[in-house]
Scaffold this active site. Structure first.
Site, mmCIF file in Angstrom:
data_model
loop_
_atom_site.group_PDB
_atom_site.id
_atom_site.type_symbol
_atom_site.label_atom_id
_atom_site.label_comp_id
_atom_site.label_asym_id
_atom_site.label_seq_id
_atom_site.Cartn_x
_atom_site.Cartn_y
_atom_site.Cartn_z
ATOM 1 N N HIS A 97 0.858 -1.186 0.000
ATOM 2 C CA HIS A 97 0.000 0.000 0.000
ATOM 3 C C HIS A 97 0.898 1.241 0.000
ATOM 4 C CE1 HIS A 97 -2.935 2.922 1.607
ATOM 5 N NE2 HIS A 97 -3.892 2.061 1.306
ATOM 6 N N ASP B 137 2.445 -4.302 8.271
ATOM 7 C CA ASP B 137 1.185 -3.611 8.005
ATOM 8 C C ASP B 137 0.071 -4.653 8.102
ATOM 9 O OD1 ASP B 137 -1.091 -2.463 6.948
ATOM 10 O OD2 ASP B 137 -0.195 -1.892 5.040
ATOM 11 N N LYS C 205 -11.251 -0.320 9.748
ATOM 12 C CA LYS C 205 -11.354 -1.568 8.996
ATOM 13 C C LYS C 205 -11.798 -2.733 9.884
ATOM 14 C CE LYS C 205 -7.914 -0.676 5.316
ATOM 15 N NZ LYS C 205 -8.386 0.624 4.990
#
Length: 420
Positions: free
Chosen positions: A128, A205, A231
């Site tokens: 990302h 991550d 999330k």
């Protein structure tokens, strides 16, 4: 005698999510954009409202009852985060706005003060942007060198290439646990062990793994791990950084101001204790408390149970998607039990724009994502400007997968009819 059917996890929880009860464009909403953000159960909405209606006050700064209640609720969530990821101590949990800020905290506090010209940072082509751009900035300032692990033919993390890149020059390995585009589950425990053999630190991550599967940072032995609350059924504006306590103690503050100090003089200051030395200014108090409610909700359901149900969804999703001709699916295929990847599918159809697919699916009440998913380098590797992505969570159903796949097939047929 007919055996009683046990309701699916989704059937048991759907009523907890008010937003899922609506219609969009005259159709019941099918929300398949969970990799971007999850929906929030009533318990989270009520926790946020309760704070602002009953306990709204600044934390750590008052002796009055509202401030005491707010502080107790806010700090209790730190223990819940530690429990969720099996951290050794609450001191190892730092509140941040999101995972992006958590990565930047490590980049600026540790990276800028540790890395030297010629030192190497290993990451991967699937990362990302939030796990690429901060390290590019650090490399520009320090003279460190970025190297990127490639993909295998199955479009997973190339562990052999990673081992070939590791050397005594490697000072940091920073990788995603679950790719938000490929859906592959990276072998982070093995990656960490290999990196530590060279003396390198490891950042994970975990934005796409913490909400979906049990995480044990002590077993992983990573040095840092980051995640975002939104999330995992929590609100936006709150995330966290996990870091090993000795490492966090050695790192200088990221931001200066109130809350992160012990004493301030006209010409110098002393830092507060962990974790507060990294939490300058008035924090996102209500959001942190609501994150605690989200963690309670997830742990009450059971992370193993969530993971098991999502594996069933994954198996069914890919079984159905593979019935559509010409569909280009990215990442590895799951096995028959849904193991081997996450419950998301990024895809393209030759000759069609992902945004057109998403727009027409929205007319059927189906919400998917289109674009580069903050993984532009990965899409360039595939020579694609973007992709469409359907991502599931534990409140999604098999019937919703059927609706999505049926609508997707019809949409593809519609566009192909225009070409004929």
């Amino acid at each position: 005698m007919t055996a009683l059917q046990v309701p699916t996890l989704a059937a048991q929880v759907r009523a907890d999510f008010p937003i899922l009860q609506q219609e969009v464009n005259g159709h019941p909403l099918v929300y398949l954009d969970n990799a971007a953000t999850s929906q929030k159960p009533l318990a989270v909405l009520e926790a946020l409202r309760h704070y602002y209606e009953k306990d709204n006050a600044n934390v750590h700064r008052g002796a009055h009852s509202l401030s005491v209640r707010a502080t107790e609720a806010y700090e209790a969530v730190r223990d819940k985060v530690a429990k969720l990821i099996h951290a050794r101590s609450r001191q190892e949990i730092v509140y941040t706005r999101n995972a992006t800020e958590a990565i930047n905290l490590v980049a600026y506090s540790w990276g800028l003060n540790t890395l030297k010209p010629g030192d190497e940072i290993l990451t991967s082509v699937m990362e990302h942007h939030s796990n690429l751009v901060p390290w590019q900035m650090v490399a520009q300032k320090t003279g460190a060198v970025l190297k990127h692990v490639a993909l295998t033919p199955e479009e997973t993390f190339d562990l052999a290439h990673f081992q070939g890149l590791l050397s005594e020059k490697t000072k940091l390995v920073t990788v995603v646990h679950v790719s938000n585009t490929l859906g592959c589950i990276n072998p982070v425990e093995e990656i960490t062990a290999l990196a530590h053999q060279t003396g390198a630190k490891v950042l994970i991550d975990a934005c796409q793994s913490v909400p979906h599967t049990p995480i044990d940072v002590q077993r992983l032995d990573c040095d840092w791990l980051v995640a975002s609350g939104h999330k995992m059924c929590g609100p936006t504006g709150i995330g966290f950084l996990y870091g090993k306590e000795a490492l966090l103690e050695a790192m200088p503050p990221f931001l200066g101001g109130g809350e992160m100090i012990a004493d301030v003089f006209l010409d110098h200051f002393t830092c507060g204790h962990l974790p507060h030395k990294f939490e300058a200014g008035t924090p996102a108090i209500g959001e942190a408390i609501a994150l605690g409610a989200a963690i309670d909700y997830l742990l009450d359901l059971g992370m193993e149970r969530i993971h098991a149900y999502e594996q069933e969804l994954t198996a069914y999703l890919f079984q159905q998607l593979q019935t559509i001709p010409r569909l280009r699916l990215y990442g590895p295929l799951p096995d028959a039990q849904g193991q081997g990847r996450a419950a998301l599918a990024a895809f393209n159809v030759p000759g069609l724009h992902a945004s057109d697919l998403a727009t027409l699916l929205d007319q059927d009440g189906i919400a998917i994502r289109s674009g580069h998913h903050c993984t532009q380098p990965l899409h360039r590797f595939f020579e694609a400007s973007g992709s469409a992505r359907a991502s599931l969570y534990f409140y999604n159903t098999f019937a919703e997968i059927d609706r999505f796949v049926h609508s997707l097939a019809q949409t593809i047929n519609f566009f192909q009819g225009l070409e004929d």
